[in-house]
Write an enzyme that holds these catalytic residues in place. Structure first.
Site, short mmCIF file in Angstrom:
data_model
loop_
_atom_site.label_atom_id
_atom_site.label_comp_id
_atom_site.label_asym_id
_atom_site.label_seq_id
_atom_site.Cartn_x
_atom_site.Cartn_y
_atom_site.Cartn_z
N CYS A 1 24.54 -13.08 16.82
CA CYS A 1 25.46 -13.55 17.95
C CYS A 1 25.28 -12.75 19.18
O CYS A 1 25.53 -11.63 19.14
CB CYS A 1 26.69 -13.20 17.38
SG CYS A 1 28.21 -13.50 18.40
N CYS B 1 28.31 -11.02 20.28
CA CYS B 1 28.65 -10.10 19.59
C CYS B 1 27.74 -8.53 19.91
O CYS B 1 28.17 -7.61 20.22
CB CYS B 1 28.33 -10.21 18.22
SG CYS B 1 29.23 -11.45 17.47
#
Length: 104
Positions: free
Chosen positions: A29, A32
């Site tokens: 991600c 993230c």
């Protein structure tokens, strides 16, 4: 920050009497990765809370149970109950994360 490796570790972590912040994330991600760039400073500012990370892809049942639709998501627990949830769209800046945590 503790990394959750089993469902039992997760269940024990969220049962704490104080506030526990779980960061639901994955390895792939991009948002993230951005959170990773500033989360250490935030955890230092909020040492009154317990912190853990959990990979949403490794624990899809827990993610579904907690209604984690986007990542990263920060969930706050107390005594086994979710008391707050910062959804991914709102977890992109240090200011937004700090504002969320300061409101607890």
């Amino acid at each position: 920050m503790k990394t959750i490796g089993t469902e039992q570790e997760y269940r024990e972590q969220i049962k704490q009497e104080g506030l526990t912040v779980g960061i639901f994330t994955t390895t792939w991600c991009p948002d993230c990765k951005r959170l990773d760039m500033f989360i250490d400073e935030i955890t230092q500012e909020h040492q009154d809370k317990q912190w853990f990370t959990i990979d949403r892809d490794e624990f899809p049942e827990i993610s579904e149970e907690q209604t984690v639709m986007g990542i990263p998501s920060l969930l706050v627990f107390k005594n086994g109950e979710k008391v707050a949830h910062l959804h991914s769209a709102n977890a992109k800046t240090p200011e937004a994360v700090n504002e969320f945590l300061n409101e607890l």
